[in-house]
Design an enzyme around this catalytic site. Structure first.
Site, PDB file in Angstrom:
ATOM      1  N   LYS A   1      -5.430 -10.909  -0.345  1.00  0.00           N
ATOM      2  CA  LYS A   1      -4.801 -11.567   0.796  1.00  0.00           C
ATOM      3  C   LYS A   1      -5.163 -13.046   0.751  1.00  0.00           C
ATOM      4  CE  LYS A   1      -2.706  -8.177   2.956  1.00  0.00           C
ATOM      5  NZ  LYS A   1      -1.244  -8.144   3.051  1.00  0.00           N
TER       6      LYS A   1
ATOM      7  N   ASP B   1      -1.103 -12.203  -1.683  1.00  0.00           N
ATOM      8  CA  ASP B   1      -0.132 -11.885  -0.626  1.00  0.00           C
ATOM      9  C   ASP B   1      -0.341 -12.854   0.531  1.00  0.00           C
ATOM     10  OD1 ASP B   1       1.637 -10.881   1.186  1.00  0.00           O
ATOM     11  OD2 ASP B   1       0.739  -8.874   1.315  1.00  0.00           O
TER      12      ASP B   1
ATOM     13  N   ASP C   1       8.372  -9.484   0.428  1.00  0.00           N
ATOM     14  CA  ASP C   1       8.002  -8.307   1.216  1.00  0.00           C
ATOM     15  C   ASP C   1       8.787  -8.414   2.537  1.00  0.00           C
ATOM     16  OD1 ASP C   1       6.754  -6.560   3.019  1.00  0.00           O
ATOM     17  OD2 ASP C   1       4.712  -7.085   2.496  1.00  0.00           O
TER      18      ASP C   1
ATOM     19  N   LYS D   1       8.891  -1.216   1.335  1.00  0.00           N
ATOM     20  CA  LYS D   1       8.093  -0.427   2.284  1.00  0.00           C
ATOM     21  C   LYS D   1       9.030   0.422   3.118  1.00  0.00           C
ATOM     22  CE  LYS D   1       4.372  -3.724   3.134  1.00  0.00           C
ATOM     23  NZ  LYS D   1       3.966  -4.843   4.005  1.00  0.00           N
TER      24      LYS D   1
HETATM   25  O1  OSB Z   1       1.978  -7.437   3.705  1.00  0.00           O
HETATM   26  O2  OSB Z   1       1.664  -5.804   2.409  1.00  0.00           O
HETATM   27  C1  OSB Z   1       1.483  -6.339   3.506  1.00  0.00           C
HETATM   28  C2  OSB Z   1      -0.925  -4.189   5.488  1.00  0.00           C
HETATM   29  C3  OSB Z   1      -0.424  -4.289   6.759  1.00  0.00           C
HETATM   30  C4  OSB Z   1       0.648  -5.108   6.973  1.00  0.00           C
HETATM   31  C5  OSB Z   1       1.238  -5.791   5.907  1.00  0.00           C
HETATM   32  C6  OSB Z   1       0.759  -5.668   4.630  1.00  0.00           C
HETATM   33  C7  OSB Z   1      -0.359  -4.883   4.436  1.00  0.00           C
HETATM   34  C8  OSB Z   1      -0.981  -4.832   3.145  1.00  0.00           C
HETATM   35  C9  OSB Z   1      -1.895  -3.799   2.817  1.00  0.00           C
HETATM   36  O3  OSB Z   1      -0.875  -5.694   2.330  1.00  0.00           O
HETATM   37  C10 OSB Z   1      -1.198  -2.618   2.330  1.00  0.00           C
HETATM   38  C11 OSB Z   1      -2.143  -1.544   2.448  1.00  0.00           C
HETATM   39  O4  OSB Z   1      -3.325  -1.868   2.244  1.00  0.00           O
HETATM   40  O5  OSB Z   1      -1.721  -0.416   2.752  1.00  0.00           O
HETATM   41 MG    MG Z   2       2.819  -7.977   1.839  1.00  0.00          MG
END
Ligand code: OSB
Ligand code: MG
Length: 369
Positions: free
Chosen positions: A162, A187, A237, A261
């Site tokens: 992150k 990310d 995303d 997702k």
């Molecule tokens: O942007 O992918 C994302 C978790 C919560 C909201 C958004 C995101 C995420 C993650 C983690 O990046 C994904 C995970 O750890 O399941």
């Molecule tokens: Mg993401």
């Protein structure tokens, strides 16, 4: 398949440690869980938008939307396919996490009715899925380096970091310096603007696999401009919420990858459609997650068995975020960097009754007339 009854739960799931990203620091994840009944059978689905900080949707809003506007469009009807379900919900705009909870429950129910694992019903290549490691913003670089070292040692195929202001280029330089050969991506969770282009240009020096969602959550045009100015592939995303948005992102030349997702796009039905569209266009994909319970994670895992998911998935073992997981059986590794979809009918998970009760904030029941 006749839908007799829908139960919806808004839950708060305590995380084992806070999850820190560009959009906030969370110690609890709020989600909606849906149970859909047909005759003697039930299926479970989940949407985990949490607070309206990742997108405009929240678990509280999704709960009300399902109770007031969505579930009533399905109960008392025969729903023969995911496309039919989506068509019945289509008059209600957006609200994709809410629709996903219903769509996933339908697919789980359909797979149980056919007595086959969900991954097989979706046409997956096999039950094994390669998964990655993922690290939120930590309290120090030493802490991050120790966690990345443990992930590399454990054999994870890639590491996602992150990225936010103050936890940016120096963080990447440090990790890349210590791990020159590891597949790494960042990310940004929509935390930046085109004014940050010089910073993204600096990232080109670190051989990142991709930069995930650098700019605004609903943007395409500025991402297209950034893609012209940097060499590192961009992965969208937040911005890809439909096949139509995927088409525009690809036509604009933005994407090296698309993260798909279930929750963000409105369920397995649209997720598979986006996967198929990207496959036909030669754009590789990977499956993202939203810290779902074992119910949502196993739906994500089933999706990840499709053949154009070529970069390791954000599907995690239960213990990474939850002890205990609201749902069972808990998700575990079946090998280094690998999680295997269960050989059981449906997605292979359902809530543990007493944990569901303990974590429920509000609940509603919608019956056919
Ligand atoms: O942007 O992918 C994302 C978790 C919560 C909201 C958004 C995101 C995420 C993650 C983690 O990046 C994904 C995970 O750890 O399941
Ligand atoms: Mg993401």
């Amino acid at each position: 398949m006749h839908i007799d009854r829908i139960d919806v739960y808004r839950v708060a799931m305590p995380l084992t440690s806070p999850f820190r990203t560009a959009f906030g620091d969370d110690s609890t994840i709020e989600a909606v869980l849906v149970r859909m009944d047909s005759g003697e059978l039930s299926g479970w689905g989940e949407g985990a938008p949490n607070l309206p900080t990742y997108s405009g949707e929240s678990a509280a809003g999704a709960f009300v939307t399902i109770r007031e506007y969505l579930a009533g469009r399905l109960v008392g009807r025969d729903v023969g396919s995911g496309d039919e379900l989506q068509a019945l919900l289509a008059p209600i705009k957006d609200n994709r996490f809410a629709k996903a909870a219903l769509d996933l429950a339908w697919w789980d129910l359909e797979a149980r009715r056919r007595e086959m694992p969900l991954w097989r019903l979706l046409g997956g290549r096999g039950p094994d899925v390669t998964v990655g490691a993922d690290f939120g913003v930590q309290t120090s670089l030493d802490e991050l380096l120790a966690k990345v070292a443990a992930a590399v040692e454990a054999g994870f195929a890639r590491v996602k970091l992150k990225y936010r202001r103050g936890w940016d280029v120096d963080m990447v330089r440090t990790v890349r310096g210590a791990f020159p050969d590891t597949t790494i991506h960042v990310d940004c969770n929509s935390g930046f603007t085109l004014a940050d282009t010089p910073m993204f240009e600096q990232l080109d020096a670190f051989n990142l696999a991709m930069i995930e969602q650098p700019l605004a959550h609903d943007d395409l045009a500025d991402h297209a401009e950034l893609a012209r100015r940097i060499a590192t592939p961009i992965c969208l995303d937040e911005s890809v919420t439909s096949v139509d948005k995927a088409r525009k992102a690809i036509d604009l030349g933005i994407v090296g990858y698309i993260n798909i997702k279930n929750g963000r796009v409105g369920g397995l039905t649209p997720a598979v459609a986006i996967h198929n569209y990207c496959r036909d266009k030669g754009i590789p994909c990977w499956v993202g997650g939203m810290l779902e319970s074992a119910v949502g994670s196993r739906h994500n895992l089933a999706l990840a068995t499709l053949d154009n998911f070529t970069y390791p998935a954000d599907v995690f073992v239960s213990k990474r975020f939850y002890e205990p997981d609201l749902a069972g059986p808990e998700v575990v590794h079946s090998g280094p960097s690998r999680i295997t979809a269960p050989d059981r009918p449906g997605c292979g998970s359902e809530p543990v009754a007493e944990r569901l009760e303990a974590m429920t904030i509000e609940r509603a029941e919608i019956r056919g007339t």
